[in-house]
Design an enzyme around this catalytic site. Structure first.
Site, PDB file in Angstrom:
ATOM      1  N   ASP A 169      -2.942   4.713  -2.301  1.00 23.17           N
ATOM      2  CA  ASP A 169      -3.963   5.306  -1.446  1.00 23.17           C
ATOM      3  C   ASP A 169      -4.299   6.722  -1.921  1.00 23.17           C
ATOM      4  O   ASP A 169      -3.396   7.506  -2.239  1.00 23.17           O
ATOM      5  CB  ASP A 169      -3.377   5.354  -0.019  1.00 23.17           C
ATOM      6  CG  ASP A 169      -4.403   5.618   1.045  1.00 23.17           C
ATOM      7  OD1 ASP A 169      -5.335   4.815   1.192  1.00 23.17           O
ATOM      8  OD2 ASP A 169      -4.274   6.633   1.753  1.00 23.17           O
TER       9      ASP A 169
ATOM     10  N   GLU B 127      -6.494   4.265  -5.806  1.00 21.85           N
ATOM     11  CA  GLU B 127      -7.806   4.419  -5.171  1.00 21.85           C
ATOM     12  C   GLU B 127      -8.387   5.747  -5.639  1.00 21.85           C
ATOM     13  O   GLU B 127      -7.815   6.801  -5.380  1.00 21.85           O
ATOM     14  CB  GLU B 127      -7.608   4.415  -3.652  1.00 21.85           C
ATOM     15  CG  GLU B 127      -8.904   4.319  -2.900  1.00 21.85           C
ATOM     16  CD  GLU B 127      -8.787   4.816  -1.470  1.00 21.85           C
ATOM     17  OE1 GLU B 127      -9.629   4.422  -0.657  1.00 21.85           O
ATOM     18  OE2 GLU B 127      -7.887   5.616  -1.164  1.00 21.85           O
TER      19      GLU B 127
ATOM     20  N   ASP C 222       0.860  -1.177   0.000  1.00 18.90           N
ATOM     21  CA  ASP C 222       0.000   0.000   0.000  1.00 18.90           C
ATOM     22  C   ASP C 222       0.898   1.230   0.000  1.00 18.90           C
ATOM     23  O   ASP C 222       1.829   1.315   0.804  1.00 18.90           O
ATOM     24  CB  ASP C 222      -0.872  -0.020   1.267  1.00 18.90           C
ATOM     25  CG  ASP C 222      -2.318   0.319   0.983  1.00 18.90           C
ATOM     26  OD1 ASP C 222      -2.557   1.432   0.473  1.00 18.90           O
ATOM     27  OD2 ASP C 222      -3.192  -0.512   1.280  1.00 18.90           O
TER      28      ASP C 222
ATOM     29  N   HIS D  65     -11.085  -3.129   2.852  1.00 23.02           N
ATOM     30  CA  HIS D  65     -11.045  -2.887   4.301  1.00 23.02           C
ATOM     31  C   HIS D  65     -11.832  -1.654   4.730  1.00 23.02           C
ATOM     32  O   HIS D  65     -11.888  -1.361   5.921  1.00 23.02           O
ATOM     33  CB  HIS D  65      -9.587  -2.724   4.726  1.00 23.02           C
ATOM     34  CG  HIS D  65      -8.960  -1.510   4.115  1.00 23.02           C
ATOM     35  ND1 HIS D  65      -8.699  -1.416   2.758  1.00 23.02           N
ATOM     36  CD2 HIS D  65      -8.611  -0.320   4.642  1.00 23.02           C
ATOM     37  CE1 HIS D  65      -8.208  -0.220   2.502  1.00 23.02           C
ATOM     38  NE2 HIS D  65      -8.131   0.466   3.623  1.00 23.02           N
ATOM     39  N   ASP D  66     -12.393  -0.899   3.772  1.00 28.09           N
ATOM     40  CA  ASP D  66     -13.154   0.314   4.110  1.00 28.09           C
ATOM     41  C   ASP D  66     -14.654   0.114   3.963  1.00 28.09           C
ATOM     42  O   ASP D  66     -15.415   1.087   4.061  1.00 28.09           O
ATOM     43  CB  ASP D  66     -12.746   1.467   3.175  1.00 28.09           C
ATOM     44  CG  ASP D  66     -11.330   1.958   3.424  1.00 28.09           C
ATOM     45  OD1 ASP D  66     -10.830   1.818   4.556  1.00 28.09           O
ATOM     46  OD2 ASP D  66     -10.731   2.488   2.466  1.00 28.09           O
TER      47      ASP D  66
HETATM   48  O1  TEU Z   1      -9.239   5.685   1.935  1.00 30.46           O
HETATM   49  C1  TEU Z   1      -9.499   6.922   1.342  1.00 30.46           C
HETATM   50  C2  TEU Z   1     -10.884   7.234   0.950  1.00 30.46           C
HETATM   51  O2  TEU Z   1     -11.059   7.988   0.054  1.00 30.46           O
HETATM   52  C3  TEU Z   1     -12.074   6.761   1.607  1.00 30.46           C
HETATM   53  O3  TEU Z   1     -13.062   6.332   0.764  1.00 30.46           O
HETATM   54  C4  TEU Z   1     -12.017   6.036   2.867  1.00 30.46           C
HETATM   55  O4  TEU Z   1     -12.645   4.805   2.648  1.00 30.46           O
HETATM   56  C5  TEU Z   1     -12.704   6.745   3.988  1.00 30.46           C
HETATM   57  O5  TEU Z   1     -13.499   5.831   4.631  1.00 30.46           O
HETATM   58  C6  TEU Z   1     -13.481   7.948   3.575  1.00 30.46           C
HETATM   59  O6  TEU Z   1     -14.723   8.103   4.112  1.00 30.46           O
HETATM   60  C7  TEU Z   1      -7.902   5.341   2.148  1.00 30.46           C
HETATM   61  C8  TEU Z   1      -7.788   4.055   2.921  1.00 30.46           C
HETATM   62  O7  TEU Z   1      -8.335   3.014   2.169  1.00 30.46           O
HETATM   63  C9  TEU Z   1      -8.431   4.229   4.252  1.00 30.46           C
HETATM   64  O8  TEU Z   1      -8.426   3.046   4.995  1.00 30.46           O
HETATM   65  C10 TEU Z   1      -7.681   5.308   4.983  1.00 30.46           C
HETATM   66  O9  TEU Z   1      -8.324   5.606   6.183  1.00 30.46           O
HETATM   67  C11 TEU Z   1      -7.571   6.581   4.157  1.00 30.46           C
HETATM   68  O10 TEU Z   1      -7.183   6.347   2.830  1.00 30.46           O
HETATM   69  C12 TEU Z   1      -6.524   7.491   4.731  1.00 30.46           C
HETATM   70  O11 TEU Z   1      -5.248   7.015   4.425  1.00 30.46           O
END
Ligand code: TEU
Length: 580
Positions: A207, A265, A100, A340-341
Site C-alpha cells: 500500500d 501501489e 496487503d 477496490h479504489d
Molecule cells: O490507496 C492509496 C492511494 O494512493 C489512493 O489512490 C487511494 O485510492 C485513495 O482513494 C486516494 O484518493 C491505498 C488503498 O488502496 C486505499 O484503499 C486506502 O484507503 C489507502 O491506501 C490508505 O491506506
C-alpha cells in the site's frame, strides 16, 4: 529483454475484498471461511495468486487500511488459524497467497500510536511524525503545513494532551509512521512482514509504496485550488528522498530471504524513468507496481472526483506507454484496470447500458488478457459487475473518501443543488464504493452473498438477478466463460501474450483500438471497438493472420464472410483476436 522469468510474471492474480466476497456465518459481512468456500471457483477460473485486501485487526475507519494489530485478524473476518487454512488451501491447489502490506500508517488504535501519543518523551514518540503548531499573526493556531489529506481536510491532527500535531496523509485515524526512525522500520518488518512470511504467505501488495519518505523540512504546498485552505501536496510526500534506500533495505532484510513477490501501489508517478527505479530486477526493490495513469483517466488533478470526459486516444496512449516502458530493461509491468479504489471498468471505459454491458465486459477481458505483464483481476470483474445504479442516494455510500468529498463540497458551496447533483454523478462514475458492492453469486436473496436476515453490510446491486456467478457458470456464452477461455489462451501463448513486445496502430483513432503482440515470428493482433456503433478497422498487414477468438458468438462465421483484404467491420463493443 525477457530474460528472467520468476514464478509471478505469468501468474494471474485475483484480488479479494474480504468484506464483500462471501459471508459464511450470516452476519452480513464477508469473511475468511467464505473465501475458503470459493477456492475451487477461483482455481476453475485459472487464478494462480490470490491477493486479499486487509483482513487484519482494525477499527475499520478505512475498511481495514487502518490496522491496529498486524498480527491479528479482524474478528468478524475470522482468526489467524483461518488464515493459516487459507495459505494451506492455496498451496494445496498450486496457488499462492499475497497479503496487503499497509505500512505507511497504522490505525490510531495501534499500541504503537497509543504509546507515541501518551507523552512527548515516550520512547515511541518518534515512531510517528509529530510537529509543534505554527501561529498566525493574530495568534490563531495553524497546522505545520497546508497539505491536503486524501480524505478531505488537512493532513495534521492536533493532540490537546501533548500540544503537538501528528501527520496523517489519509484519515486522522491513520497516523503516518516515521520511517526515518530505524527502530520503527525494524518493528514494521517484524510485525507486518516476517510474522506472515513465516506462516507461508508468498508476498505482498504494498500500500502507498512511495509515501514512506517525506520531504522532512515540511513546507507549505503551493496554492492551486482556491476553494480550500488545504492544498494537494504529493510532491512533498510521494517518491521522497529516502524512498529507494528504504525499499532496498526492506528487500535485503526481509523479502529476498523468502523469495516473496511484491506489487507496490505507485500513485503520483507519471515518469517511466522514475517507475523503472522501483521495478528493475537488478536493483532489488519491488517486483512490479501499479502505475496509476489507467485509473486516473477522467479524474481531475486537483480534485480527483471532479470527473472530466476523456477520449479513446488517451486510454490507448496510456496502455501503450506502460506496456512499452520495460522494453530493453530488466523491469516488469502489470496489467490491471480495476481494484477496490475504482469504479468498475465496464462502466468507466466501455458501456454498462443493458444492451452493451456483456459485449463491453468481454471486449475489455480480451484487451486485458492480451497485455504484457502480470495480470490482475478484481473480484466481480470476471462476471462483468458494473457501477452502482444512478438512482442510489448518498445514504447507500459507505466509503470515507466519498463521504469526505461529499461533505466538503456541500460545505464549500452551501449545499448548492446543482453542484451536489454533479457530485453524486461524479461518485457514481469514480467512487470507490462502486467496487465494494457485495459479490453477486446467484439470484437468491442478497445475491447469495449472505443469508443474514438483516441483509449485507452494503447494499447489493439491483441487477444481481442478471449478473451473477451461478448463471454465468452454466452459460458458455457468458462473460465468466469468456474470461476463463481468455486466461487459458493467455497461458497457452504466454510468449506473445504475457511477455511479447507491444505495438499500437493508429494511436489517434477515436473509435477503435488495434494492437499487436509479437514474439519472434509469432504475432497476435487485437482489434477492439470502443463504441456503440459498427466501426471499420484496418488490420495490420501481417501474413497469415487468422481469427483465433471473437467476443461475439458468431465471430468465426462473420470472419469467413468478410471481403478479402485487411478491412473488417466490428460490431458495438466487439473484440477480435487474430494470430499469425
Ligand atoms: O490507496 C492509496 C492511494 O494512493 C489512493 O489512490 C487511494 O485510492 C485513495 O482513494 C486516494 O484518493 C491505498 C488503498 O488502496 C486505499 O484503499 C486506502 O484507503 C489507502 O491506501 C490508505 O491506506
Amino acid at each position: 529483454m525477457a530474460s528472467a522469468r520468476p514464478w509471478w510474471k505469468d501468474a494471474v492474480v485475483y484480488q479479494i475484498y474480504p468484506a464483500s466476497f462471501k459471508d459464511s456465518n450470516g452476519d452480513g459481512l464477508g469473511d475468511i471461511p467464505g473465501v475458503l468456500s470459493k477456492m475451487d471457483y477461483l482455481k476453475g477460473l485459472g487464478i494462480d495468486i490470490i491477493w486479499i485486501s486487509p483482513m487484519f485487526e482494525s477499527p475499520q475507519v478505512d475498511m481495514g487500511y487502518d490496522i491496529s494489530n498486524y498480527e491479528e485478524v479482524h474478528a468478524p473476518y475470522g482468526t489467524v488459524k483461518d488464515m493459516e487454512d487459507l495459505i494451506a488451501a492455496c498451496h494445496s491447489r498450486g496457488m499462492r497467497l499475497i497479503l496487503d502490506l499497509v505500512i505507511n500508517h497504522t490505525s490510531d488504535q495501534h499500541a504503537w500510536f497509543q504509546e507515541s501519543k501518551s507523552s512527548r518523551d515516550n520512547p515511541k514518540r518518534d515512531w510517528y511524525i509529530w510537529k509543534p503548531p505554527r501561529y498566525a499573526e493574530d495568534g490563531a493556531r495553524l497546522p505545520p503545513t497546508n497539505w491536503r489529506s486524501y480524505f478531505s481536510g488537512g493532513t495534521w491532527e492536533y493532540d490537546e494532551h501533548t500540544q503537538e500535531y501528528y501527520l496523517h496523509l489519509f484519515a486522522k485515524e491513520q497516523p503516518d509512521l516515521n520511517w526515518e526512525n530505524e527502530e520503527t522500520r525494524k518493528a514494521i518488518y517484524d510485525s507486518a512482514m516476517r510474522f506472515w512470511l513465516d506462516k507461508g504467505v508468498d508476498g505482498f501488495r504494498v500500500d502507498c509504496v512511495n509515501m514512506y519518505s517525506k520531504v522532512v523540512d515540511f513546507q507549505d504546498a503551493p496554492v492551486v485550488d482556491k476553494t480550500f485552505y488545504e492544498q494537494p501536496a504529493s510532491e512533498f510526500y510521494a517518491n521522497g528522498p529516502r524512498m529507494h534506500e528504504f525499499l532496498r533495505e526492506m528487500n535485503e532484510q526481509v523479502l529476498s530471504r523468502y523469495d516473496a513477490v511484491t506489487v507496490g501501489e505507485l500513485p503520483h508517478t507519471p515518469d517511466p524513468r522514475k517507475v523503472l527505479q522501483y521495478v528493475g530486477l537488478g536493483d532489488r526493490q519491488l517486483s512490479m507496481v501499479f502505475q496509476f495513469d489507467i485509473v486516473a483517466i477522467g479524474q481531475n488533478v486537483a480534485q480527483k472526483y471532479n470527473f472530466e470526459p476523456w477520449t479513446l486516444p488517451v486510454l490507448k496512449e496510456i496502455v501503450a506507454k506502460w506496456q512499452q516502458f520495460i522494453e530493453g530493461t530488466d523491469g516488469w509491468t502489470t496489467a490491471f484496470c480495476e481494484n477496490h479504489d475504482q469504479g468498475r471498468s465496464v462502466s468507466r471505459y466501455a458501456s454498462d447500458a443493458p444492451e452493451h454491458r456483456v459485449a463491453s465486459a468481454k471486449m475489455l477481458a480480451m484487451m486485458m488478457c492480451a497485455l504484457t505483464g502480470t495480470l490482475f483481476v478484481f473480484q466481480g470483474q470476471e462476471i462483468g459487475m458494473i457501477n452502482l445504479p444512478k438512482s442510489w442516494p448518498i445514504d447507500e455510500l459507505k466509503d470515507i473518501e466519498a463521504l469526505g468529498y461529499y461533505k466538503s463540497m456541500a460545505a464549500a458551496t452551501n449545499n448548492d443543488k446543482e453542484t451536489m447533483a454533479t457530485v453524486m454523478r461524479n461518485l457514481q462514475i469514480l467512487g470507490r464504493d462502486n467496487a465494494r458492492l457485495p459479490m453477486q453469486w446467484d439470484s437468491t436473496a442478497h445475491a447469495g452473498f449472505t443469508d443474514s436476515k438483516d441483509g449485507p453490510w452494503m447494499r447489493v446491486h439491483d441487477l444481481y438477478p442478471d449478473i451473477n456467478v451461478t448463471k454465468q457458470l452454466q452459460d458458455p456464452g457468458s462473460t465468466y466463460s469468456f474470461w476463463k477461455a481468455m486466461i487459458q489462451l493467455r497461458k497457452e501463448h504466454k510468449d506473445m501474450l504475457v511477455f511479447g513486445a507491444f505495438e499500437i496502430f493508429e494511436p489517434d483513432g477515436e473509435k477503435t483500438f488495434v494492437f499487436a503482440k509479437t514474439h519472434r515470428n509469432n504475432k497476435a493482433v487485437v482489434a477492439l471497438n470502443f463504441t456503440s456503433d459498427d466501426q471499420r478497422v484496418t488490420l495490420p498487414p501481417f501474413d497469415g493472420l487468422a481469427l483465433r477468438v471473437g467476443t461475439y458468438p458468431d465471430a468465426a462465421d462473420v470472419e469467413k464472410a468478410a471481403a478479402p483484404g485487411n478491412m473488417r467491420t466490428l460490431r458495438p463493443w466487439e473484440g477480435r483476436l487474430y494470430m499469425a
